[in-house]
Design an enzyme around this catalytic site. Structure first.
Site, PDB file in Angstrom:
ATOM      1  N   CYS D  35       2.025   5.554  -1.186  1.00  0.00           N
ATOM      2  CA  CYS D  35       1.748   5.530   0.139  1.00  0.00           C
ATOM      3  C   CYS D  35       2.933   5.886   0.922  1.00  0.00           C
ATOM      4  O   CYS D  35       2.696   5.959   2.253  1.00  0.00           O
ATOM      5  CB  CYS D  35       1.248   3.878   0.720  1.00  0.00           C
ATOM      6  SG  CYS D  35      -0.026   3.578  -0.232  1.00  0.00           S
ATOM      7  N   CYS D 104       5.816  -0.016   8.945  1.00  0.00           N
ATOM      8  CA  CYS D 104       6.950  -0.119   8.625  1.00  0.00           C
ATOM      9  C   CYS D 104       7.689  -1.519   8.678  1.00  0.00           C
ATOM     10  O   CYS D 104       8.149  -2.078   7.910  1.00  0.00           O
ATOM     11  CB  CYS D 104       7.820   1.123   8.738  1.00  0.00           C
ATOM     12  SG  CYS D 104       7.398   2.649   8.197  1.00  0.00           S
TER      13      CYS D 104
END
Ligand SMILES: Cc1ncc(COP(=O)(O)O)c(C=O)c1O
Ligand SMILES: Cc1ncc(COP(=O)(O)O)c(C=O)c1O
Lengths: 395, 142, 395, 142
Positions: D35, D104
């Site tokens: 990913c 993130c």
């Protein structure tokens, strides 16, 4: 020799300030807005600034503006994209008969893929009747498209009255504002539309840069697919300099539109009166009041349009015969047919559209040059001969 | 559309033989204002020779230029020679015509034939004139 | 600070001679080519001259070139237009899995309207096997689209071998030559294709000007409808200056392509070797020989692409991570997935594409700057830590 | 994608607390190279206070910046305080993140929670840590 450009509905020159704004983006700041490095960022920022300015011209939010390459592309995108994305709600569309072919041809294509289309007539001055729209609406209607102003006869349509109807019924409403934007105020809120097309080269911006406003929340199917550009709705590397130019042209237009209306309508009125005083058997087409300020569309009995155009060209005067987009085709204008202009006189039509570069002296020059051309061609015309003989016999 | 040749522009800007002939020996009118072109051709005939030809035309640049050219071409010709003047000859004499304007040369040929037909009729003689196929407007030849 | 642009596959700067050729057409010779007066004629002549030059670059006749606004538009036009216009013969289409999204997304759209599509895999170097094409063909197949060269890994496909097969079977063959045109010879006769896309901004021409070659006699359904432009096949006022620029860029490319191949491949080889000598655990993607001369696509184990890109950007070096067109999306490249690149290393990919503005010093600079960036990021990487610990344990 | 804020670029270019802690009291590794992001966070705890935190991260600019920021934020905090550090707090401290990069900050929160979880396990105490929903990658909040 004097040169007088009276074909602003076909295209306009790029404004010097617009070109100035564009120049840095060809060889210097040449980045692809999709790229993350500084050269890409610089291009991305320029495009987003242009989007904000372009949106402001029509009272939209930046996120509601999708850039395209032409008014024709915006219209195709709107008609096919809105129809395809909303077909689960119904498959009936309403357009007017005087739409630009970039609406009418997509409508025909949609008919072939299972949609039904109602083509609304207009009155003799080119107005669509909002009651006709209301009557044409069925349970299956998902989309109405009526142009803001007609590019040939200049008639400004009652968009606000139509949008009242479509909003009540929850039907999408698109308007082609390619002919009007930059010349009269265009505001998506006031107009009450869900989608609106406009094109830079029609108001001193560059060719190759146009836009489609699509109201937030309205679904549209991309027509050029396969890229992340334009929020995933229109693929293809952005034409950065042209979009920057469109943004600048939009900024100028927003500031100047009042002035443009005043200036061009006053010259147009002078031209119209000057010709009316000097030429017999002449018909002014379009609405006498609800008309674009820079538009003059006239038909002359017994003479044909192209031959007038060519003689005017020899005098340095640029005009169109019929619509710009069909001037190389042989058919006479579908717009004039729709408003019921006699087919014989429709072939003797000139479209004169003024701009900010035209002066009063230019207009005097046209008023001086056009009448003898019409007269000369009439003296060459068998139709004029027949009419004169009939007149003489009647006396 | 391709551009007009300089010869076409010449004949358009300064057409030859514009006008009427009083008491013409033959007059032919063809075309339709709805389609954008009407041509009327007058001829004067003496001893089987076309001594004068004039035209009036409502139409585009090519319509006027082909009218001008066809009248030029037939002047001084015998009737039989004039009958052989084709639309291709008119177009060629003009240095060619844009494809979409070839129908104008067809119309010029028709106008001529129509005037000749009228001449025979006025003389009371059976007309040998065959009008060209009425396909002018969709004509797309080169 | 030195600035080194290594992102020519994303876009190129407009060549000064190209811009020079364009400049007269913005505010001076600004006409609409559809208009019959001199100002329109001048524009029309400019567009037709550009068409001839553009055609010459790919060995086509001028009448076989349709101008569009982008490579993406050309690809959409080709795939949908050819499929729709020839669907009476069959409804099966073959494309490769490594096509640009502007082929793959239209293919998906066609699937929704009743076509079936075969997506061909490639080998590990990105080559489509012509035998796979032959095997995929059914009685219902009407169209094959395989790109000339891949824009990410640079692999040049065996187009001639494929066109032999399609010609024998009487099947239309389109190739997307957006990545190759201007960098290697592209000739529609040699390639044997029926349609071919290319885009000006990829070879020093302007953004907003691209083309689709369609072989004479091949039927294609217009996608932007409603105008007489481009022989009735693509509506919209022509972007005259951009098309003039495309013509000029085509002329330059035709004269220079041999030189471009030599110059860029020699610098590319130097860059490749320089990096290979200095960086461990690095993978060169694409075909070792049948590859675009200016392309270098490398994956680095244990580090991620965007962070390398950003550090390079701080040093004045512009590169892409993955394909230009997806660099703002989060997904890793479908091309790398297709050639079987390990998903972990695929995220550590840089695409460096060279151009005529790059010097040997530029390459030295990159060879100096990139290795410490990779090293620094590896030292920050838990994956590198794990690998080093495993290595130590194995000793 | 929107641009990174100058604070993000600062933490990316000069990240704080990069490295390992030998004999850390808690270590958490989250994410997946497929990913595109893997974060590993180390903490040193004394008297219920996080006295040191370090990280190693494989990932984009935002992944490195959020790692740097989350380690800054927790240093000096009690375990209980650290448990309350949210992804939104990390993003906010960085002056915001582009929408497509919000995941993130979620990953940074996960890394922290995972390290705290490890701390409890190492101590042999039942862990009160609730890992955030595993929705990081599709996260599209603002
Ligand atoms: C192979 C390929 N096809 C199509 C395109 C789309 O072209 P454009 O950027 O002109 O829309 C690109 C763009 O990079 C490409 O590389
Ligand atoms: C009303 C209207 N719509 C659409 C168009 C097409 O716009 P473009 O010339 O930018 O393709 C025109 C062009 O004149 C127009 O007048």
């Amino acid at each position: 020799m004097r040169t007088v450009y009276l074909d602003h509905a076909a295209t306009t020159p790029v404004h010097p300030k617009v070109l100035e704004a564009m120049l840095p983006y060809f060889s210097g700041k040449f980045g692809n807005p999709s790229n993350l490095h500084d050269i890409g960022r610089e291009a991305k920022n320029a495009v987003e600034e242009a989007r904000a300015k372009t949106a402001a011209l029509v009272g939209a939010a930046p996120g509601e503006i999708y850039f395209t390459s032409s008014g024709a592309e915006s219209n195709n995108f709107a008609l096919k994209g809105l129809a395809q994305a909303n077909s689960q709600k119904g498959k009936h569309i309403i357009v007017s008969q005087i739409e630009h072919f970039s609406i009418l041809h997509p409508a025909k294509t949609l008919e072939k893929s299972g949609f039904t289309v109602t083509y609304l007539p207009t009155d003799k001055e080119g107005l669509v009747n909002p009651d006709d729209v209301a009557k044409a609406i069925t349970k299956d209607t998902i989309l109405v498209s009526v142009m803001h102003a007609n590019n040939e006869i200049g008639t400004i349509e009652p968009i606000e009255a139509i949008s009242k109807i479509t909003r009540e019924k929850g039907i999408l409403f698109h308007t082609d504002a390619v002919a009007s934007t930059g010349w009269i105020p265009v505001n998506v809120e006031t107009l009450g539309v869900d989608a609106l097309s406009f094109s830079g080269h029609q108001f001193y911006g560059p060719k190759g840069a146009a836009a489609l406003f699509v109201r937030k929340g309205v679904r549209i199917k991309p027509q050029i697919e396969g890229g992340i550009q334009e929020d995933g709705r229109r693929a293809g590397t952005e034409n950065v300099p042209a979009l920057v130019g469109l943004g600048k042209a939009a900024e100028l237009a927003a500031a100047e539109v009042g002035n443009r209306m005043r200036y061009t309508s006053q010259l147009r009125d002078k031209l119209q009166k000057g010709l009316q005083d000097r030429i017999e058997d002449m018909v002014i087409n379009g609405h006498p009041v609800s008309r674009l300020p820079h538009n003059l569309n006239v038909s002359f009995w017994y003479v044909e349009g192209e031959s007038m155009l060519l003689f005017l060209n020899m005098e340095g005067i640029s005009v169109s015969s019929g619509s710009a987009c069909t001037s190389r085709s042989l058919k006479s204008s579908h717009v004039l047919t729709c408003i019921g202009t006699d087919a014989a006189v429709a072939n003797g039509t000139l479209l004169m559209t003024l701009g900010m570069g035209n002066s009063a002296e230019d207009i005097d020059y046209v008023i001086e040059k056009l009448p003898p051309i019409v007269q000369r061609l009439r003296e060459m015309s068998p139709l004029y001969e027949d009419m004169m003989k009939k007149k003489a016999a009647a006396r | 559309m391709e551009q007009y040749s300089s010869k076409v522009m010449d004949h358009f800007a300064h057409p030859h033989n514009v006008g009427e002939i009083e008491n013409a020996d033959g007059v032919g009118t063809v075309g339709n204002p709805v389609c954008g072109d009407v041509m009327r051709l007058y001829i004067k005939v003496e001893n089987n020779i076309i001594t004068d030809a004039k035209f009036k035309t409502f139409g585009c640049g090519a319509a006027i230029a082909t009218s001008s050219m066809v009248t030029d071409l037939v002047k001084g010709k015998t009737i039989d020679e004039a009958l052989k003047v084709s639309n291709a000859a008119v177009a060629e004499a003009l240095g060619g015509l844009p494809k979409v304007k070839m129908h104008c040369s067809v119309l010029a040929e028709e106008a001529l034939k129509s005037a000749l037909d009228d001449y025979y009729k006025k003389k009371g003689v059976a007309s040998p004139v065959k009008m060209p196929a009425e396909s002018g407007h969709e004509h797309d030849m080169e």
